[in-house]
Scaffold this active site. Structure first.
Site, PDB file in Angstrom:
ATOM      1  N   ASP A 126     -19.291  12.284  -8.485  1.00  0.00           N
ATOM      2  CA  ASP A 126     -18.396  12.327  -9.643  1.00  0.00           C
ATOM      3  C   ASP A 126     -16.973  11.917  -9.308  1.00  0.00           C
ATOM      4  OD1 ASP A 126     -20.576  13.511 -10.915  1.00  0.00           O
ATOM      5  OD2 ASP A 126     -19.941  15.500 -10.236  1.00  0.00           O
ATOM      6  N   ASP A 134       4.421  -1.185   9.160  1.00  0.00           N
ATOM      7  CA  ASP A 134       4.394  -2.158   8.066  1.00  0.00           C
ATOM      8  C   ASP A 134       3.964  -1.387   6.832  1.00  0.00           C
ATOM      9  OD1 ASP A 134       3.958  -4.209   6.273  1.00  0.00           O
ATOM     10  OD2 ASP A 134       2.727  -5.422   7.632  1.00  0.00           O
ATOM     11  N   ASP A 169       7.259  -4.692   0.792  1.00  0.00           N
ATOM     12  CA  ASP A 169       6.422  -4.980   1.963  1.00  0.00           C
ATOM     13  C   ASP A 169       7.352  -5.231   3.141  1.00  0.00           C
ATOM     14  OD1 ASP A 169       4.536  -5.778   3.789  1.00  0.00           O
ATOM     15  OD2 ASP A 169       4.067  -7.688   2.806  1.00  0.00           O
ATOM     16  N   HIS A 183       4.634 -14.816   2.298  1.00  0.00           N
ATOM     17  CA  HIS A 183       3.752 -14.839   1.127  1.00  0.00           C
ATOM     18  C   HIS A 183       4.591 -14.435  -0.065  1.00  0.00           C
ATOM     19  CE1 HIS A 183       3.520 -10.413   1.402  1.00  0.00           C
ATOM     20  NE2 HIS A 183       3.253 -10.562   2.682  1.00  0.00           N
ATOM     21  N   GLU A 198       9.847  -7.788   9.083  1.00  0.00           N
ATOM     22  CA  GLU A 198       9.526  -8.333   7.748  1.00  0.00           C
ATOM     23  C   GLU A 198      10.515  -7.820   6.716  1.00  0.00           C
ATOM     24  OE1 GLU A 198       5.711  -7.011   6.187  1.00  0.00           O
ATOM     25  OE2 GLU A 198       5.711  -8.666   4.749  1.00  0.00           O
ATOM     26  N   HIS A 256      -4.093  -6.100  11.540  1.00  0.00           N
ATOM     27  CA  HIS A 256      -4.389  -5.241  10.396  1.00  0.00           C
ATOM     28  C   HIS A 256      -4.847  -3.850  10.818  1.00  0.00           C
ATOM     29  CE1 HIS A 256      -4.667  -8.473   7.029  1.00  0.00           C
ATOM     30  NE2 HIS A 256      -3.448  -8.253   7.466  1.00  0.00           N
ATOM     31  N   TYR A 298       2.696 -11.272  19.254  1.00  0.00           N
ATOM     32  CA  TYR A 298       1.735 -10.245  19.664  1.00  0.00           C
ATOM     33  C   TYR A 298       1.100 -10.688  20.973  1.00  0.00           C
ATOM     34  CZ  TYR A 298       2.374  -9.963  14.646  1.00  0.00           C
ATOM     35  OH  TYR A 298       2.946  -9.928  13.394  1.00  0.00           O
ATOM     36  N   HIS A 315       0.521  -9.503  -1.845  1.00  0.00           N
ATOM     37  CA  HIS A 315       0.348 -10.942  -1.643  1.00  0.00           C
ATOM     38  C   HIS A 315       0.231 -11.489  -3.059  1.00  0.00           C
ATOM     39  CE1 HIS A 315      -1.257 -10.735   2.755  1.00  0.00           C
ATOM     40  NE2 HIS A 315      -0.155 -10.051   2.575  1.00  0.00           N
ATOM     41  N   ARG A 317       6.734  -7.308  14.946  1.00  0.00           N
ATOM     42  CA  ARG A 317       6.907  -8.064  13.689  1.00  0.00           C
ATOM     43  C   ARG A 317       8.126  -7.483  12.989  1.00  0.00           C
ATOM     44  NH1 ARG A 317       2.218  -7.711  11.910  1.00  0.00           N
ATOM     45  NH2 ARG A 317       2.236  -6.003  10.415  1.00  0.00           N
ATOM     46  N   HIS A 362      -0.017 -15.853  12.655  1.00  0.00           N
ATOM     47  CA  HIS A 362       0.011 -15.859  11.174  1.00  0.00           C
ATOM     48  C   HIS A 362       1.192 -16.639  10.623  1.00  0.00           C
ATOM     49  CE1 HIS A 362       3.202 -12.771  11.082  1.00  0.00           C
ATOM     50  NE2 HIS A 362       2.499 -12.075  11.969  1.00  0.00           N
ATOM     51  N   GLU A 392       8.342 -12.821   7.612  1.00  0.00           N
ATOM     52  CA  GLU A 392       7.766 -11.840   8.533  1.00  0.00           C
ATOM     53  C   GLU A 392       7.170 -12.468   9.796  1.00  0.00           C
ATOM     54  OE1 GLU A 392       3.991 -10.127   7.228  1.00  0.00           O
ATOM     55  OE2 GLU A 392       4.321 -11.003   5.249  1.00  0.00           O
TER      56      GLU A 392
HETATM   57  N1  GLY Z   1       1.529  -5.795   4.789  1.00  0.00           N
HETATM   58  C1  GLY Z   1       0.818  -6.973   4.605  1.00  0.00           C
HETATM   59  C2  GLY Z   1       1.614  -8.135   4.953  1.00  0.00           C
HETATM   60  O1  GLY Z   1       2.633  -8.006   5.583  1.00  0.00           O
HETATM   61  O2  GLY Z   1       1.323  -9.216   4.567  1.00  0.00           O
HETATM   62 MN    MN Z   2       3.781  -6.253   5.589  1.00  0.00          MN
HETATM   63 MN    MN Z   3       3.818  -9.213   4.167  1.00  0.00          MN
END
Ligand code: GLY
Ligand code: MN
Ligand code: MN
Length: 432
Positions: free
Chosen positions: A32, A254, A265, A348, A402, A237, A382, A355, A400, A344, A378
């Protein structure tokens, strides 16, 4: 209500035919218990309505109606638990629609609304069951093409081409929400810096973050917070957040809150004991230099690729200086050798979704920024603890940084500028 009507009017300028947006159903976690429900961003953007399963039809071809909704019918059995659901009449009034019906009418009426539309603006693939209903209505219309000269939806267009173009350039109220979301992220990250200390656990830092977000009015976090200490910071992640923080660790946090449906973010990386080691500081300074260089590029006319190239160029030159990469920086980038440490992209879109919606390319080229777009910057480096090609002193370090950046007429505004990120500032914030 007026802001949502205005958005529907602007959408009507972009579509020729019919657009359908639908909210997900609440999803069951077990027995439930449901997962927390969060309205579809597209549907909320156009209505401000938070009921699950609602369906919005926006049409330029109906003789009288431009915006119509279908909503869950009243359910006497559920009401003692969930409270009353708004009736179609109330929804029509409250949202300023031309008509509203119960969802039980959708099957009968969807075909009527699609008839005469040569284009259907709809996101296929989000919800297979709902896709089937839409496709069935389209097929029925196609089946009548011998008898009717009216167009049928032979073309299905993803909202990226229409609605998401609107979502990409923020209005004043949206920018105000982004600012508030940024402000709570600032408070949360400061709390995280105060809480993270050797002997504490990553989840204790997560609790400090969540407390600030909730206390300051965020409906939820914008994504699962990452609190990654020591080598966990090299996992992009990582959201386990179970490890005990050790003396000498860096902690990468993050996290962002969602306020009024707008996300923040932010990432900060800081030393748990209040002082960077030499190798940590050297990597940190490269990432910081890259982040500042990339933010400096953000202005109308600059492309998303230029922002990325600025960050990446700075990081690769730094990696060569530190002996993590060997060779000519431009060649290393051309050969993608940097991906070992910088896997990366730099940015974004940011908005209702962390995102956020919106295309990154235009005419096959990286998109040029325009005022009132919002994006993250960001960069990160690493070094895996198992990377035996890297000098030993750098192994297991992940950094990182950001920030959330708004494009303005004259350049940019860093919405999360207030959160410490200079080496001295960070060390001070952590020792408080
Ligand atoms: N927290 C997800 C990113 O930085 O894209
Ligand atoms: Mn982030
Ligand atoms: Mn981000």
């Amino acid at each position: 209500m007026e802001v949502f009507r205005e958005r529907r009017r602007r959408l009507l300028d972009l579509i020729d035919g019919v657009a359908i947006f639908h909210a997900p159903a609440a999803s069951l976690r077990n027995c439930d218990v449901e997962h927390p429900f969060r309205q579809s961003s597209d549907l909320y953007y156009l209505t401000g309505f938070e009921e699950p399963e609602s369906v919005l039809v926006v049409t330029s071809v109906h003789p009288e109606h431009r915006a119509v909704m279908f909503v869950r019918p009243r359910d006497q059995e559920r009401e003692p638990w969930e409270g009353p659901r708004p009736t179609p009449d109330a929804v029509k009034e409250q949202l300023g629609l031309d008509a509203a019906f119960g969802l039980d009418d959708l099957g009968a009426k969807l075909g009527d609304y699609l008839a005469g539309a040569g284009r259907l603006h709809y996101e296929l693939g989000l919800d297979r069951a709902f896709d089937e209903r839409v496709i069935a209505a389209v097929r029925r219309l196609r089946g009548r093409r011998h008898r009717s000269s009216r167009p049928w939806p032979c073309c299905i267009v993803h909202p990226e081409a229409t609605l998401h173009e609107l979502r990409l350039v923020k209005g004043e109220a949206e920018i105000a929400s982004l600012r508030r979301a940024a402000a709570i992220a600032a408070a949360a990250h400061l709390a995280a810096m105060r809480h993270a200390a050797p002997g504490r656990h990553e989840y204790e830092v997560e609790a400090a973050l969540r407390e600030v977000f909730l206390r300051r009015g965020a409906a939820r976090v914008a994504f699962e917070p990452i609190v990654a200490s020591g080598p966990n910071a090299t996992l992009l992640h990582y959201t386990g957040n179970r490890r005990r923080i050790e003396a000498g660790d860096l902690v990468l946090v993050d996290a962002g809150g969602e306020l009024d449906f707008y996300a923040s973010d932010v990432t900060r990386t800081f030393p748990a004991s209040g002082r960077f080691s030499g190798p940590q500081r050297r990597i940190y300074e490269v990432v910081l230099e890259a982040e500042l260089a990339a933010i400096a590029v953000v202005r109308p006319g600059a492309t998303v690729d230029q922002v990325h190239d600025s960050a990446l160029g700075t990081m690769v030159r730094g990696l060569v200086r530190l002996g993590l990469l060997q060779g000519d920086p431009a060649e290393l980038i051309a050969q993608e050798s940097h991906k070992r440490y910088c896997p990366h992209r730099t940015s974004h879109w940011l908005g209702m979704d962390v995102h956020d919606a919106g295309s990154y390319f235009e005419g096959g080229q990286s998109r040029a920024l325009v005022p009132s777009m919002a994006l993250t910057v960001e960069p990160g480096i690493y070094v895996s603890p198992a990377d035996d090609l890297a000098p030993a002193e750098y192994r297991g370090i992940g950094v990182r940084i950001e920030d959330d950046v708004l494009v303005t007429a004259s350049g940019h505004e860093n919405l999360t500028q207030a959160i410490p990120k200079g080496v001295a500032e960070i060390e001070q914030a952590c020792r408080r």
